[in-house]
Design a protein around this motif. Structure first.
Motif, PDB file in Angstrom:
ATOM      1  N   LYS A  94      13.806   1.379  -7.483  1.00 14.81           N
ATOM      2  CA  LYS A  94      12.596   2.367  -7.721  1.00 14.81           C
ATOM      3  C   LYS A  94      11.814   2.115  -6.263  1.00 14.81           C
ATOM      4  CE  LYS A  94      12.143   2.118 -12.703  1.00 14.81           C
ATOM      5  NZ  LYS A  94      11.206   1.533 -13.877  1.00 14.81           N
ATOM      6  N   GLN A  95      11.121   3.147  -5.840  1.00 12.40           N
ATOM      7  CA  GLN A  95      10.179   3.020  -4.913  1.00 12.40           C
ATOM      8  C   GLN A  95       8.804   2.816  -5.399  1.00 12.40           C
ATOM      9  OE1 GLN A  95      11.142   3.151  -1.138  1.00 12.40           O
ATOM     10  NE2 GLN A  95       9.111   2.032  -1.530  1.00 12.40           N
ATOM     11  N   GLU A  96       8.227   1.691  -5.632  1.00 15.18           N
ATOM     12  CA  GLU A  96       6.983   1.740  -6.029  1.00 15.18           C
ATOM     13  C   GLU A  96       5.855   1.939  -5.181  1.00 15.18           C
ATOM     14  OE1 GLU A  96       6.398   1.051  -9.283  1.00 15.18           O
ATOM     15  OE2 GLU A  96       7.891  -0.219 -10.056  1.00 15.18           O
ATOM     16  N   GLU A  97       4.477   2.191  -5.584  1.00 15.05           N
ATOM     17  CA  GLU A  97       3.394   2.374  -4.643  1.00 15.05           C
ATOM     18  C   GLU A  97       2.430   1.465  -5.120  1.00 15.05           C
ATOM     19  OE1 GLU A  97       2.377   6.550  -5.160  1.00 15.05           O
ATOM     20  OE2 GLU A  97       3.958   7.131  -3.459  1.00 15.05           O
ATOM     21  N   VAL A  98       1.474   1.025  -3.992  1.00 15.05           N
ATOM     22  CA  VAL A  98       0.446   0.165  -4.306  1.00 15.05           C
ATOM     23  C   VAL A  98      -0.848   0.826  -3.643  1.00 15.05           C
ATOM     24  CG1 VAL A  98       1.685  -1.902  -4.250  1.00 15.05           C
ATOM     25  CG2 VAL A  98       1.022  -1.108  -2.097  1.00 15.05           C
ATOM     26  N   LYS A  99      -1.775   0.618  -4.182  1.00 13.09           N
ATOM     27  CA  LYS A  99      -3.213   1.189  -3.647  1.00 13.09           C
ATOM     28  C   LYS A  99      -4.019   0.186  -3.008  1.00 13.09           C
ATOM     29  CE  LYS A  99      -3.975   4.542  -7.313  1.00 13.09           C
ATOM     30  NZ  LYS A  99      -4.843   5.052  -8.219  1.00 13.09           N
ATOM     31  N   PHE A 100      -4.539   0.336  -1.788  1.00 14.44           N
ATOM     32  CA  PHE A 100      -5.209  -0.413  -0.831  1.00 14.44           C
ATOM     33  C   PHE A 100      -6.256   0.378  -0.059  1.00 14.44           C
ATOM     34  CE2 PHE A 100      -5.332  -2.772   3.414  1.00 14.44           C
ATOM     35  CZ  PHE A 100      -5.549  -4.328   2.886  1.00 14.44           C
ATOM     36  N   TYR A 101      -7.424  -0.342  -0.361  1.00 10.52           N
ATOM     37  CA  TYR A 101      -8.732   0.551   0.094  1.00 10.52           C
ATOM     38  C   TYR A 101      -8.730   1.833  -0.163  1.00 10.52           C
ATOM     39  CZ  TYR A 101      -9.776  -3.768   2.756  1.00 10.52           C
ATOM     40  OH  TYR A 101     -10.177  -5.194   2.814  1.00 10.52           O
ATOM     41  N   GLY A 102      -8.386   2.160  -1.586  1.00  7.23           N
ATOM     42  CA  GLY A 102      -8.575   3.504  -2.017  1.00  7.23           C
ATOM     43  C   GLY A 102      -7.482   4.503  -1.548  1.00  7.23           C
ATOM     44  N   LYS A 103      -6.330   4.103  -0.825  1.00  8.25           N
ATOM     45  CA  LYS A 103      -5.106   4.751  -0.262  1.00  8.25           C
ATOM     46  C   LYS A 103      -4.123   4.221  -1.065  1.00  8.25           C
ATOM     47  CE  LYS A 103      -7.344   6.085   4.205  1.00  8.25           C
ATOM     48  NZ  LYS A 103      -6.950   6.281   5.524  1.00  8.25           N
ATOM     49  N   THR A 104      -2.887   5.383  -1.219  1.00 12.06           N
ATOM     50  CA  THR A 104      -1.642   4.730  -1.960  1.00 12.06           C
ATOM     51  C   THR A 104      -0.621   4.628  -0.705  1.00 12.06           C
ATOM     52  OG1 THR A 104      -2.319   5.760  -3.911  1.00 12.06           O
ATOM     53  CG2 THR A 104      -0.104   5.308  -3.505  1.00 12.06           C
ATOM     54  N   PHE A 105       0.165   3.425  -0.956  1.00 14.27           N
ATOM     55  CA  PHE A 105       1.020   3.379   0.111  1.00 14.27           C
ATOM     56  C   PHE A 105       2.310   2.972  -0.501  1.00 14.27           C
ATOM     57  CE2 PHE A 105      -3.023   2.274   2.126  1.00 14.27           C
ATOM     58  CZ  PHE A 105      -2.824   2.875   3.472  1.00 14.27           C
ATOM     59  N   PRO A 106       3.749   3.439  -0.059  1.00 13.52           N
ATOM     60  CA  PRO A 106       4.829   2.890  -0.685  1.00 13.52           C
ATOM     61  C   PRO A 106       5.288   1.368  -0.347  1.00 13.52           C
ATOM     62  CG  PRO A 106       5.381   4.101   1.310  1.00 13.52           C
ATOM     63  CD  PRO A 106       3.821   4.270   0.958  1.00 13.52           C
ATOM     64  N   VAL A 107       5.872   0.727  -1.070  1.00 15.99           N
ATOM     65  CA  VAL A 107       6.097  -0.685  -1.035  1.00 15.99           C
ATOM     66  C   VAL A 107       7.226  -0.564   0.049  1.00 15.99           C
ATOM     67  CG1 VAL A 107       7.267  -2.544  -2.058  1.00 15.99           C
ATOM     68  CG2 VAL A 107       5.462  -1.456  -3.474  1.00 15.99           C
ATOM     69  N   PRO A 108       7.169  -1.336   0.971  1.00 16.12           N
ATOM     70  CA  PRO A 108       8.209  -1.249   1.940  1.00 16.12           C
ATOM     71  C   PRO A 108       9.552  -2.172   1.596  1.00 16.12           C
ATOM     72  CG  PRO A 108       6.631  -3.342   2.606  1.00 16.12           C
ATOM     73  CD  PRO A 108       6.276  -2.451   1.363  1.00 16.12           C
ATOM     74  N   ARG A 109      10.083  -1.537   0.646  1.00 19.28           N
ATOM     75  CA  ARG A 109      11.410  -1.996   0.146  1.00 19.28           C
ATOM     76  C   ARG A 109      11.483  -1.479  -1.423  1.00 19.28           C
ATOM     77  NH1 ARG A 109       7.779  -5.675  -0.399  1.00 19.28           N
ATOM     78  NH2 ARG A 109       7.131  -6.581  -2.614  1.00 19.28           N
ATOM     79  N   LYS A 110      12.844  -1.419  -1.966  1.00 18.86           N
ATOM     80  CA  LYS A 110      13.052  -0.681  -3.283  1.00 18.86           C
ATOM     81  C   LYS A 110      13.144  -2.037  -4.076  1.00 18.86           C
ATOM     82  CE  LYS A 110      14.836   3.793  -1.930  1.00 18.86           C
ATOM     83  NZ  LYS A 110      16.335   4.317  -2.151  1.00 18.86           N
ATOM     84  N   THR A 111      12.546  -1.762  -5.311  1.00 21.25           N
ATOM     85  CA  THR A 111      12.762  -3.050  -6.224  1.00 21.25           C
ATOM     86  C   THR A 111      13.356  -2.564  -7.609  1.00 21.25           C
ATOM     87  OG1 THR A 111      10.422  -2.383  -7.107  1.00 21.25           O
ATOM     88  CG2 THR A 111      10.757  -3.976  -5.222  1.00 21.25           C
ATOM     89  N   ALA A 112      13.315  -3.612  -8.312  1.00 23.67           N
ATOM     90  CA  ALA A 112      13.836  -3.141  -9.947  1.00 23.67           C
ATOM     91  C   ALA A 112      13.511  -4.746 -10.571  1.00 23.67           C
ATOM     92  CB  ALA A 112      15.270  -2.906 -10.062  1.00 23.67           C
ATOM     93  N   TRP A 113      13.273  -4.460 -11.798  1.00 26.52           N
ATOM     94  CA  TRP A 113      12.907  -5.553 -12.868  1.00 26.52           C
ATOM     95  C   TRP A 113      14.267  -5.480 -14.010  1.00 26.52           C
ATOM     96  CZ3 TRP A 113      10.402  -9.903 -12.892  1.00 26.52           C
ATOM     97  CH2 TRP A 113      10.122 -10.311 -13.849  1.00 26.52           C
ATOM     98  N   TYR A 114      14.770  -6.504 -14.218  1.00 26.00           N
ATOM     99  CA  TYR A 114      15.723  -6.400 -15.372  1.00 26.00           C
ATOM    100  C   TYR A 114      15.549  -7.754 -16.037  1.00 26.00           C
ATOM    101  CZ  TYR A 114      18.481  -2.615 -13.709  1.00 26.00           C
ATOM    102  OH  TYR A 114      18.937  -1.384 -13.426  1.00 26.00           O
ATOM    103  N   GLY A 115      15.718  -7.732 -17.430  1.00 33.53           N
ATOM    104  CA  GLY A 115      15.617  -8.998 -18.262  1.00 33.53           C
ATOM    105  C   GLY A 115      15.736  -8.686 -19.656  1.00 33.53           C
ATOM    106  N   TYR A 116      15.304  -9.730 -20.337  1.00 30.09           N
ATOM    107  CA  TYR A 116      15.127  -9.693 -21.906  1.00 30.09           C
ATOM    108  C   TYR A 116      14.044  -8.773 -22.255  1.00 30.09           C
ATOM    109  CZ  TYR A 116      18.254 -13.660 -21.928  1.00 30.09           C
ATOM    110  OH  TYR A 116      19.485 -14.506 -21.870  1.00 30.09           O
ATOM    111  N   GLU A 117      14.076  -8.094 -23.595  1.00 31.81           N
ATOM    112  CA  GLU A 117      13.206  -7.030 -23.817  1.00 31.81           C
ATOM    113  C   GLU A 117      11.872  -7.662 -24.183  1.00 31.81           C
ATOM    114  OE1 GLU A 117      12.522  -3.653 -27.573  1.00 31.81           O
ATOM    115  OE2 GLU A 117      14.284  -4.957 -27.384  1.00 31.81           O
ATOM    116  N   GLY A 118      10.797  -6.892 -23.785  1.00 27.69           N
ATOM    117  CA  GLY A 118       9.373  -7.499 -23.732  1.00 27.69           C
ATOM    118  C   GLY A 118       8.825  -8.395 -22.927  1.00 27.69           C
TER     119      GLY A 118
END
Length: 208
Positions: A49-73
């Protein structure tokens, strides 16, 4: 200070005792062929996924792609991003189980994956000290693909700093009070042209 500049043949950890923490490093956790195989499987089978973060009211793409895997919950929040785990893949479980052979009594619940397309992709200074991880968390970091530099410095004494070359197939473990007293980063490296995948295995404390 540049650590681990020579490659050892035996599959054992080098232990670095730091002020307020400890790092274990194993350069040859996976062979080059094993690392290449896992890199290709994760590159193609992970829901990046290409996540985005907000910084000083502006939205920027995270400078890498990420994913989160694991046990449910076992959800996880960092930098204003909340991650809901996808189901473990066979490859991720294989890597998790192999790491746990070297760390007695550890049962990682989740893994955060980062895909760096080239040296422009990076991760800024931070600590893995979110409340979900509890006190003195153990973080196991596996590197696959291109070698990238890993910097770490003490929060109160920035003169205490180290750098590591994280080669493909290496395993770096951070434990003790490290996350509460140190910060780390993957800096931009313009000369790096190839991709790197990093897996950081964590244990989420659901009752926090």
């Amino acid at each position: 200070m540049d650590l681990f500049s020579t490659e050892g043949q035996e599959k054992t950890f080098e232990a670095i005792s730091l002020q307020d923490g400890e790092i274990l490093f194993m350069r040859n956790f996976f062979t080059s062929s094993e690392a290449k195989n896992y890199f290709e499987l994760l590159q193609n089978n992970i829901n990046w996924k290409q996540e985005e973060v907000k910084f000083y009211g502006k939205t920027f793409p995270v400078p890498r792609k990420t994913a989160w895997y694991g046990y449910e919950g076992f959800n996880y929040s960092y930098s204003g991003i909340t991650c809901f785990p996808e189901i473990w893949t066979n490859e991720l479980l294989e890597i998790k189980n192999e790491i746990e052979k070297f760390i007695p009594n550890e049962d990682f619940t989740s893994v955060l994956l980062n895909l760096y397309n080239n040296g422009n992709d990076k991760m800024g200074w931070h600590a893995d000290d979110e409340k979900e991880l509890g006190i003195n968390p153990t973080i196991a970091s596996v590197s696959l693909g291109e070698t990238r530099r890993f910097d770490i410095k003490h929060k109160q004494n920035p003169e205490l700093h180290y750098k590591f070359e994280l080669t493909s197939g290496s395993l770096l473990i951070m434990r003790g009070a490290l996350q509460h007293h140190w910060v780390h980063q993957i800096p931009a490296q313009k000369r790096v042209k190839e991709q790197r995948i990093n897996l950081t295995f964590r244990t989420i404390k659901k009752n926090l």
